[in-house]
Design a protein around this motif. Structure first.
Motif, PDB file in Angstrom:
ATOM      1  N   PRO A   1       0.816  -1.216   0.000  1.00 43.41           N
ATOM      2  CA  PRO A   1       0.000   0.000   0.000  1.00 43.41           C
ATOM      3  C   PRO A   1       0.849   1.265   0.000  1.00 43.41           C
ATOM      4  O   PRO A   1       1.893   1.332   0.642  1.00 43.41           O
ATOM      5  N   VAL A   2       0.384   2.246  -0.746  1.00 44.13           N
ATOM      6  CA  VAL A   2       1.033   3.557  -0.825  1.00 44.13           C
ATOM      7  C   VAL A   2      -0.017   4.589  -0.436  1.00 44.13           C
ATOM      8  O   VAL A   2      -1.125   4.595  -0.994  1.00 44.13           O
ATOM      9  N   LEU A   3       0.322   5.440   0.522  1.00 44.19           N
ATOM     10  CA  LEU A   3      -0.652   6.421   1.028  1.00 44.19           C
ATOM     11  C   LEU A   3      -0.037   7.810   1.080  1.00 44.19           C
ATOM     12  O   LEU A   3       1.162   7.956   1.315  1.00 44.19           O
ATOM     13  N   VAL A   4      -0.866   8.802   0.874  1.00 48.42           N
ATOM     14  CA  VAL A   4      -0.476  10.184   1.137  1.00 48.42           C
ATOM     15  C   VAL A   4      -1.563  10.821   1.993  1.00 48.42           C
ATOM     16  O   VAL A   4      -2.718  10.418   1.952  1.00 48.42           O
ATOM     17  N   GLU A   5      -1.135  11.801   2.764  1.00 48.96           N
ATOM     18  CA  GLU A   5      -2.080  12.542   3.593  1.00 48.96           C
ATOM     19  C   GLU A   5      -2.078  13.986   3.119  1.00 48.96           C
ATOM     20  O   GLU A   5      -1.021  14.589   2.915  1.00 48.96           O
ATOM     21  N   LEU A   6      -3.280  14.513   2.925  1.00 49.31           N
ATOM     22  CA  LEU A   6      -3.451  15.895   2.475  1.00 49.31           C
ATOM     23  C   LEU A   6      -4.031  16.729   3.599  1.00 49.31           C
ATOM     24  O   LEU A   6      -4.912  16.281   4.317  1.00 49.31           O
ATOM     25  N   ASP A   7      -3.546  17.927   3.719  1.00 47.47           N
ATOM     26  CA  ASP A   7      -4.078  18.870   4.697  1.00 47.47           C
ATOM     27  C   ASP A   7      -4.970  19.856   3.949  1.00 47.47           C
ATOM     28  O   ASP A   7      -4.495  20.877   3.443  1.00 47.47           O
ATOM     29  N   VAL A   8      -6.261  19.508   3.822  1.00 48.44           N
ATOM     30  CA  VAL A   8      -7.191  20.370   3.085  1.00 48.44           C
ATOM     31  C   VAL A   8      -8.363  20.784   3.960  1.00 48.44           C
ATOM     32  O   VAL A   8      -8.698  20.171   4.909  1.00 48.44           O
TER      33      VAL A   8
END
Length: 87
Positions: A80-87
């Motif tokens: 698994p590849v994940l990114v976290e966005l601060d929106v």
């Protein structure tokens, strides 16, 4: 690889993982089943990508490639590849 980079440029996409991990640092999301000890040989490929639009690039907060998942019982050769966005 050149074709993939061409698509990325043509669409104006930002590579979310390379935002945090600059080249030439190794970056793998896939390890072959052929290697007896995939972790020790540490030879893989980056087959899984997350691209974001340029307007979201400044909102990238964190990333993770779950490398340990490759060692799970009956694991996939992809992780698994994940990114976290601060929106």
């Amino acid at each position: 690889m050149a074709a993939l980079e061409g698509w990325q440029r043509a669409g104006g996409w930002h590579d979310a993982i390379r935002h945090f991990v600059p080249p030439p640092e190794k970056l793998y999301t896939w390890w072959s089943y052929r290697a007896r000890d995939w972790e020790a040989s540490d030879r893989g490929r980056r087959l899984d990508h997350i691209w974001v639009s340029q307007d979201l690039a400044s909102h990238l907060r964190d990333w993770r490639i779950h490398r340990t998942a490759r060692g799970w019982n009956q694991a996939s050769d992809h992780v698994p590849v994940l990114v976290e966005l601060d929106v």
